[in-house]
Design an enzyme around this catalytic site. Structure first.
Site, PDB file in Angstrom:
ATOM      1  N   SER A 130       0.963  -1.190  -0.185  1.00 44.31           N
ATOM      2  CA  SER A 130      -0.025  -0.019   0.006  1.00 44.31           C
ATOM      3  C   SER A 130       0.824   1.198   0.013  1.00 44.31           C
ATOM      4  O   SER A 130       1.732   1.383  -0.830  1.00 44.31           O
ATOM      5  CB  SER A 130      -0.926   0.035   1.251  1.00 44.31           C
ATOM      6  OG  SER A 130      -2.088   0.785   1.176  1.00 44.31           O
ATOM      7  N   ASP A 146      -9.753  -4.204  -5.841  1.00 46.56           N
ATOM      8  CA  ASP A 146      -9.240  -3.454  -4.688  1.00 46.56           C
ATOM      9  C   ASP A 146      -9.948  -2.021  -4.662  1.00 46.56           C
ATOM     10  O   ASP A 146      -9.710  -1.427  -5.678  1.00 46.56           O
ATOM     11  CB  ASP A 146      -7.621  -3.349  -4.832  1.00 46.56           C
ATOM     12  CG  ASP A 146      -7.147  -2.661  -3.712  1.00 46.56           C
ATOM     13  OD1 ASP A 146      -7.682  -2.160  -2.966  1.00 46.56           O
ATOM     14  OD2 ASP A 146      -5.859  -2.778  -3.718  1.00 46.56           O
ATOM     15  N   HIS A 165      -7.469  -5.461  -0.410  1.00 44.71           N
ATOM     16  CA  HIS A 165      -6.442  -4.668  -0.646  1.00 44.71           C
ATOM     17  C   HIS A 165      -5.098  -5.424   0.118  1.00 44.71           C
ATOM     18  O   HIS A 165      -4.117  -4.878   0.318  1.00 44.71           O
ATOM     19  CB  HIS A 165      -6.865  -3.282   0.031  1.00 44.71           C
ATOM     20  CG  HIS A 165      -5.544  -2.409  -0.037  1.00 44.71           C
ATOM     21  ND1 HIS A 165      -5.156  -1.985  -1.073  1.00 44.71           N
ATOM     22  CD2 HIS A 165      -4.783  -1.686   1.014  1.00 44.71           C
ATOM     23  CE1 HIS A 165      -4.169  -1.025  -1.017  1.00 44.71           C
ATOM     24  NE2 HIS A 165      -3.979  -0.803   0.310  1.00 44.71           N
TER      25      HIS A 165
END
Lengths: 392, 265
Positions: free
Chosen positions: B95, B217, B245
């Site tokens: 991320s 996602d 995610h």
């Protein structure tokens, strides 16, 4: 249980009414099950009634995350889903479900992840509780918290501003003298302290140093501090005599009707051919120390009554000559009454730092402050003020 | 300050192996990697850490000015590398940490051998002709939702940790810290993360890069992974069948396999 009274009948009826299906569909909470990827596989009637969705619009078509507000969806992906994977459960998450007609329904969510015998995720069970009122209450609490934080910040800023007006940031430059002062409020410094000092000029080579401690703290003490400082400035112009100046200050404080009194050392310094003549008068305050090179520090002055407590009291003054290399150190009881457990820093603590010290005034003032703070593990119980006057 | 203590750095695998530094994203801590990182210990020197404010990091090291941009976090990454004298580093970022690792690699390109970006996004908010997946209003709402979860965040969790039979010691230490964060720091981290814009930096990357894109996602949609891949010359894009995610948690085997292939293990 015996007999077939009305209570028994009611018991049986209630039991029959709550068969597993009704128990599920009419539970007083929303209830849904999802596949591990979040796809809704089963949902109860309570949830449908709350949200206005139809069962066939959800089952197999939507994921749980898709029912949430955008903020909630991000929270879901970054917190909720990882937590569920790692811990197997998630509790009391505050989320908003977006209903069929676009309203927000605040809910508290508990979820458990069921696994098959191999440990693979199989189904997620989610219970949702309507938290509309609770959320409003929490928002109110948050608003109050923000308000309290802001008001605390304002109070702190006010106290610090006030404090700065009462203590000269650095003592003024005095030709022919080396003067330094340090000040440290008690605790975390969020409250206005009662210690103060001031250094000002009356005429050429004629200066006044005052250091004192107003009884009490806070805004009321600050008001008295201001009164004391300006009174001493005014009367010092009218009289060269520290005893007279303290007597007039005494009268002003009593006339003011405040129940605050103070302790002070008032020092008048006049330059002569041989050095500086120092005349000092003390009102209820720790006596200053006189430092001569190569000699142990000596206490100077005579104790006198508090200022602002009793009318018409007699005071004394002490004269001494400060020659080159000599110093006077004025301090408040925040120094000697510094505490560590039951121990007190005391005069011996101060003398240990002071004796043998021969350097600029600022070095000595800083050394004293540093030592007494270290002694108290950097959390001063009382305000600390120190002024050092040195003849270069 | 010792960066190893500050960032709760933990090392696994042989000291002679090529270093792999795993960096968690917004939300949790280094435990995000617990199903993936151990798979690399046979060949690599695996280093895990917590960003300041998360997990077992030293919260007192949190400096509002330093961490007001992702650069502050990149500084920490470089300090960790320096403290351990890591060279030829394979950086694996989840991320927002994909961007943190990229910034670190731009500052000291010679230190890094490869970048693995799991669900990266150089900008979350839509812009002229760019689809980040969120509007500004969305992000404002996110920050508000962090506020209202404040109660949930600060209460002590005593989770029942799912056992990992092969590595029981992992289960033990989790009981206290997982997903717990100082709410004020977490909120600032969210602001820094979701208001960041690193699109212009992508073209400067010279380190071989793997982009892992998840299916469905909502944080980093397909178009964003494609954007990152297009902008980083020579990068490789792999779209996982894993959804959501956090493929490092939901599909660790697939994630591990793709990374393994990229790092040649």
């Amino acid at each position: 249980m015996t007999g077939a009274g009305p209570a028994q009948e009611a018991f049986q009826e209630a039991l029959l009414e709550d068969d597993p299906e009704l128990l599920y569909d009419r539970a007083p909470c929303g209830y849904l099950s999802t596949a591990p990827d979040g796809t809704i596989v089963k949902v109860n009637q309570t949830f449908l009634s709350w949200t206005g969705f139809r069962r066939e619009g959800l089952v197999g078509r939507r994921t749980f995350a898709q029912l949430l507000s955008v903020g909630g969806r991000i929270y879901h992906e970054t917190h909720y889903a990882p937590m569920l994977r790692m811990q197997g459960s998630a509790r009391e998450l505050a989320l908003d479900v977006v209903t069929a007609d676009g309203r927000r329904l605040p809910v508290l969510v508990n979820a458990v992840l069921e696994r098959d015998p191999h440990g693979e995720p199989r189904v997620v069970r989610v219970a949702l509780f309507d938290a509309t009122d609770r959320r409003e209450y929490e928002r109110e609490l948050l608003r109050e918290k923000h308000r309290a934080e802001q008001s605390e910040a304002r109070a702190r800023a006010l106290a610090q501003t006030l404090q700065q007006t009462l203590i000269p940031p650095t003592p003024p430059h005095v030709p022919g003298l080396d003067v330094a002062g340090v000040y440290r409020p008690a605790g975390t410094g969020e409250e206005v302290g009662g210690d103060f000092y001031d250094v000002f000029q009356v005429a050429e080579d004629d200066w006044v140093v005052i250091l004192g401690d107003i009884c009490g703290k806070g805004v009321e003490a600050a008001v008295v501090t201001a009164l004391v400082r300006y009174t001493v400035r005014a009367v010092s112009v009218q009289t060269p005599d520290p005893v007279e100046a303290l007597s007039r200050l005494n009268e002003v404080l009593i006339a003011q009707g405040t129940d605050r009194f103070c302790t002070v050392v008032l020092l008048r310094l006049r330059r002569t051919d041989r050095g500086w003549n120092a005349t000092l008068s003390v009102g209820g305050h720790p006596l200053p120390l006189h430092l001569k090179q190569g000699q142990p520090a000596e206490v100077v002055g005579e104790p006198g009554p508090l200022v602002g407590a009793f009318p018409g009291v007699a005071r004394t003054e002490t004269d001494l000559l400060l020659s080159s290399g000599e110093m006077l150190l004025l301090y408040t009881d925040g120094v000697t009454e510094g505490r560590r457990g039951r121990e007190m820093y005391g005069e011996h603590g101060l003398l240990r730092v002071v004796n043998g010290h021969a350097g600029p005034a600022a070095e000595l003032a800083d050394a004293v402050l540093h030592d007494v703070l270290e002694y108290q593990e950097h959390l001063a119980r009382d305000d600390i003020a120190v002024v050092v006057v040195r003849v270069p | 300050m010792d960066p190893l203590a500050r960032n709760n750095v933990r090392l696994f695998g042989g000291v002679d192996g090529q270093p792999m530094l795993f960096s968690h994203g917004f939300g949790c801590d280094q435990h995000m990697w617990r199903f993936v990182a151990p798979e690399f210990e046979d060949r690599f020197r695996v280093a895990l850490f917590d960003h300041v404010g998360a997990g077992g990091s030293d919260q007192s090291a949190y400096d509002v000015a330093k961490y007001s941009s992702l650069d502050g976090y990149a500084t920490d990454v470089l300090e960790i590398c320096e403290a351990l004298d890591l060279r030829d580093v394979i950086f694996v970022g989840h991320s927002v940490s994909s961007m943190i690792g990229m910034l670190a690699a731009l500052r000291e390109p010679d230190r890094f051998a490869k970048l693995v970006m799991v669900g990266p996004s150089p900008r979350y908010i839509d812009d002229d002709g760019y689809v980040g997946g969120f509007s500004e209003a969305d992000i404002t709402e996110l920050l508000e939702s962090l506020d209202s979860n404040y109660l949930g965040w600060s209460t002590a969790m005593a989770p029942v940790i799912m056992g990992n039979t092969e590595r029981p010691e992992l289960g033990q230490e989790l009981t206290e810290s997982f997903c717990r964060a100082d709410p004020a720091i977490a909120k600032r981290f969210a602001e820094v993360t979701f208001l960041s814009d690193n699109r212009d930096d992508l073209a400067r990357v010279r380190v071989p890069t793997l982009v892992l894109q998840c299916s469905k996602d909502v944080i980093a949609p397909d178009s964003v992974g494609e954007f990152v891949h297009q902008r980083i010359a020579g990068s490789r894009l792999v779209t996982l069948t894993a959804t959501g995610h956090c493929p490092n948690l939901s599909a660790p085997d697939e994630t591990t396999a793709v990374i393994r292939q990229f790092v040649g293990a």
